[in-house]
Design an enzyme around this catalytic site. Sequence first.
Site, PDB file in Angstrom:
ATOM      1  N   CYS A   2       0.853  -1.175   0.000  1.00 37.46           N
ATOM      2  CA  CYS A   2       0.000   0.000   0.000  1.00 37.46           C
ATOM      3  C   CYS A   2       0.898   1.238   0.000  1.00 37.46           C
ATOM      4  CB  CYS A   2      -0.937   0.102   1.200  1.00 37.46           C
ATOM      5  SG  CYS A   2      -2.038  -1.294   1.386  1.00 37.46           S
ATOM      6  N   ARG A  27       3.481  -0.198  -5.110  1.00 32.97           N
ATOM      7  CA  ARG A  27       3.316  -0.758  -3.767  1.00 32.97           C
ATOM      8  C   ARG A  27       2.009  -1.530  -3.604  1.00 32.97           C
ATOM      9  NH1 ARG A  27       6.778   1.583  -0.042  1.00 32.97           N
ATOM     10  NH2 ARG A  27       5.421   0.940   1.637  1.00 32.97           N
ATOM     11  N   TRP A  75      -2.877  -2.678  -1.547  1.00 34.98           N
ATOM     12  CA  TRP A  75      -2.598  -4.092  -1.768  1.00 34.98           C
ATOM     13  C   TRP A  75      -3.325  -4.800  -0.629  1.00 34.98           C
ATOM     14  CZ3 TRP A  75      -0.238  -8.214   0.785  1.00 34.98           C
ATOM     15  CH2 TRP A  75       0.076  -9.319  -0.020  1.00 34.98           C
ATOM     16  N   ASN A 101      -1.171   2.205   5.736  1.00 42.86           N
ATOM     17  CA  ASN A 101      -0.352   1.147   5.132  1.00 42.86           C
ATOM     18  C   ASN A 101       0.151   0.266   6.269  1.00 42.86           C
ATOM     19  OD1 ASN A 101       1.635  -0.403   3.857  1.00 42.86           O
ATOM     20  ND2 ASN A 101       3.141   1.243   3.976  1.00 42.86           N
ATOM     21  N   GLY A 102      -0.311  -0.984   6.284  1.00 46.22           N
ATOM     22  CA  GLY A 102       0.132  -1.885   7.353  1.00 46.22           C
ATOM     23  C   GLY A 102      -1.008  -2.765   7.829  1.00 46.22           C
ATOM     24  N   GLU A 490      16.080 -17.538  -9.833  1.00 46.32           N
ATOM     25  CA  GLU A 490      15.657 -16.182 -10.180  1.00 46.32           C
ATOM     26  C   GLU A 490      15.010 -16.158 -11.575  1.00 46.32           C
ATOM     27  OE1 GLU A 490      15.010 -13.445  -9.080  1.00 46.32           O
ATOM     28  OE2 GLU A 490      15.227 -12.021 -10.732  1.00 46.32           O
ATOM     29  N   LYS A 494      11.236 -14.875 -12.308  1.00 45.53           N
ATOM     30  CA  LYS A 494      10.941 -13.797 -13.252  1.00 45.53           C
ATOM     31  C   LYS A 494       9.847 -14.234 -14.219  1.00 45.53           C
ATOM     32  CE  LYS A 494      12.282 -11.153 -11.941  1.00 45.53           C
ATOM     33  NZ  LYS A 494      12.978 -10.480 -10.863  1.00 45.53           N
ATOM     34  N   GLU A 497       6.338 -14.653 -12.369  1.00 42.34           N
ATOM     35  CA  GLU A 497       5.646 -13.447 -11.906  1.00 42.34           C
ATOM     36  C   GLU A 497       5.201 -12.551 -13.062  1.00 42.34           C
ATOM     37  OE1 GLU A 497       7.814 -10.600  -9.456  1.00 42.34           O
ATOM     38  OE2 GLU A 497       9.673 -11.144 -10.431  1.00 42.34           O
ATOM     39  N   HIS A 513      16.663 -36.434  -8.986  1.00 45.96           N
ATOM     40  CA  HIS A 513      16.210 -36.969  -7.698  1.00 45.96           C
ATOM     41  C   HIS A 513      14.703 -36.792  -7.523  1.00 45.96           C
ATOM     42  CE1 HIS A 513      20.271 -37.765  -6.343  1.00 45.96           C
ATOM     43  NE2 HIS A 513      20.594 -36.625  -6.938  1.00 45.96           N
ATOM     44  N   LYS A 612       5.375  -4.195  -5.153  1.00 44.48           N
ATOM     45  CA  LYS A 612       6.839  -4.174  -5.176  1.00 44.48           C
ATOM     46  C   LYS A 612       7.437  -4.199  -3.779  1.00 44.48           C
ATOM     47  CE  LYS A 612      10.810  -2.537  -7.523  1.00 44.48           C
ATOM     48  NZ  LYS A 612      11.137  -3.881  -8.015  1.00 44.48           N
TER      49      LYS A 612
HETATM   50  C1  F6R Z   1      10.772 -10.340  -7.755  1.00 49.81           C
HETATM   51  C2  F6R Z   1      10.900  -9.393  -6.676  1.00 49.81           C
HETATM   52  C3  F6R Z   1      10.666  -9.859  -5.286  1.00 49.81           C
HETATM   53  C4  F6R Z   1      11.544  -9.091  -4.300  1.00 49.81           C
HETATM   54  C5  F6R Z   1      11.166  -9.424  -2.852  1.00 49.81           C
HETATM   55  C6  F6R Z   1      12.062  -8.706  -1.867  1.00 49.81           C
HETATM   56  O1  F6R Z   1      11.041  -9.758  -8.989  1.00 49.81           O
HETATM   57  O2  F6R Z   1      11.164  -8.247  -6.899  1.00 49.81           O
HETATM   58  O3  F6R Z   1      10.825 -11.221  -5.145  1.00 49.81           O
HETATM   59  O4  F6R Z   1      12.875  -9.410  -4.543  1.00 49.81           O
HETATM   60  O5  F6R Z   1       9.845  -9.067  -2.615  1.00 49.81           O
HETATM   61  O6  F6R Z   1      11.995  -7.331  -2.063  1.00 49.81           O
HETATM   62  P1  F6R Z   1      13.128  -6.360  -1.566  1.00 49.81           P
HETATM   63  O7  F6R Z   1      14.342  -6.630  -2.363  1.00 49.81           O
HETATM   64  O8  F6R Z   1      12.590  -4.999  -1.781  1.00 49.81           O
HETATM   65  O9  F6R Z   1      13.342  -6.690  -0.115  1.00 49.81           O
END
Ligand code: F6R
Length: 617
Positions: A2, A27, A75, A101-102, A490, A494, A497, A513, A612
């Site tokens: 949020c 956010r 969010w 926010n929270g 990773e 990517k 998501e 395995h 994010k």
């Molecule tokens: C994926 C992504 C997330 C963040 C995770 C941690 O593309 O961005 O998996 O890496 O939410 O976020 P930060 O780095 O802001 O702690």
Amino acid sequence: MCGIVGYIGKNTAWPVLIKGLERLEYRGYDSAGIALLEGGTFSVYKKKGRVAELSKFAKSHNELSGGVGIAHTRWATHGVPSDANAHPHLSNGGDIVIVHNGIIENYLSIKKVLIGKGYKFKSDTDTEVLANLIEDIKKNGSAGRQIPIDEAVRLALAEVTGAYAILVLSKDEPGTMVVAKVGSPAVIGIGNGEFFIASDATPIVEHTKKVVYLEDGEMAVIKDGKLSLKTIKNKVRKNLYVHTLKTKIEELEKGGFPHFMLKEIFDQPESLRNTMRGRIVMDKGNVKFGGVEKFNKEFKNLEHLTIIGMGTARFSGLIGEYAFEELAGIPVKVEYGSEFTYRSVANGRHAGLIAISQSGETADTLNAIKKAKEEKLLTLGIVNVIGSSIARVVDAGIYNHVGPETAVASTKATTSQALLFVMLAIYLGRMRDLSKSDGQKILKEIQKLPEYVESILKHANLIKKLAKKYKKYKNFFFLGRKYNAGAAMEGALKLKECSYIHAEGCNAAELKHGPISLIDKDFPSLVIAPTDSMYEKNKSHIQEIKARGGKVIVLTTEGNKELKNVADDVIYIPKTLEMLTPILAFVPMQLLAYYIAVEKGNDVDKPRNLAKSVTVE
Ligand code: F6R
């Protein structure tokens, strides 16, 4: 998660708030809303969906005047995304309006008491409970007489547990805005007779460079053009510590790219340069990190390290694990921040914790740092957002310096994180047995990384073609060994998501395995197989997949022709040191995820259900 924005001053609040919400949409983006104080009453506009929808809706309803307002992009945590659950929330009497926010953890017990007093609730949120609690306290404050809004907020917050950053207005006190925070971020921009409040500095930077960061347990009261700070326990903070923002507006824009994600992928040659800028000391075969030097003695004595992070950040940590062990001989454990907080820590003396986070606000990571500090561990942060909560809480810190990352899917922060891990491993290694010449050898290769990434990006069109070919698949494996096991995880994250294709990232050796039973002609794999110490092993993994009818995209070193006839498709990356290969491997995998998502018509910068900055546990 949020985002909150507030404005109080001599100009019109609406444009500041709506632009601010756009900046904070990363956010959370399942609903948005704005409350304006106009002519002694609140006009509240809120809508399920994106900020753009809110903007259209509000404009069609009214003239949006008013010099005071608060806004929110959500969010969902409590209650589904809907108009009713969108913020701002008004109290029953319409006197108080709030954005939050929270999470208020004890909201149900407070709600029960308020219902007993006759309060009614229109939403399922914890926030509406807080709005009514504040109203109730304000009305009945002192000997049945109304008390000022700031005092009512303070007393209400003394009753709640959980995390919050809130903005509160009362229609009876139009010249006052109250801000408070515990666990979620809040920044206050100081303009000329006006104040801008937001979850981070991005909505503020185009209005003023002067900001004050609110600390946990603090509240800010902006009253009649003056800002004062105190704690929720009612202790006044005299020194405001005004910081100067360095972010440039252009860094917040798309710069001609169709999406932030593509821009940020293409930013990487420059963002890698910025990560290493001023930090390489070639004649000593070493690196320099201003923010950690004062702990050199502790770093020299370190016997054990835990790296924590979530999502992409943790995967970067898996690269750090190998680098620290190889260059500095320090045993490393990589852990989810969320789990570290709740396990029995048996670190012993000389143990350290490295927290990695792009946003610097991830609650799971932040809580783990707090736990590490209780356990007296030396804490070091690798963080991108300057002045963020994690940056401020750790003992020592290293900034990525990649500029704002706006797309929800992390790209340029990821490559920078992996680079910083290798650089930090050199730093710790040079305090131990790593020779100057070995340090120099790695640093010379590090300096070439931006060019290498440029050369990968020149062939982005080839990845675009692959995206067309592979978009139809519903499942994918991403496989790698050693340094590239984390990179494979990773790559899978990517893809899932952004493109909503199920993808598993897996150590390639682990395949046989169990997971290999999933392989068939409809389950392709991307295998990261540079010509390094794991190359022969990776060749066998590729053969194992091919023998079971699986399609393989191989990511290998330029000039390696050997896999051309084995793999279905080959992506090349320039030759570099083994420990640096993940940094290069990330880039084509980012492009693949991006182009498949575009092919599928997905909202690339804001994939569904995500945010994010994940500021809830
Ligand atoms: C994926 C992504 C997330 C963040 C995770 C941690 O593309 O961005 O998996 O890496 O939410 O976020 P930060 O780095 O802001 O702690």
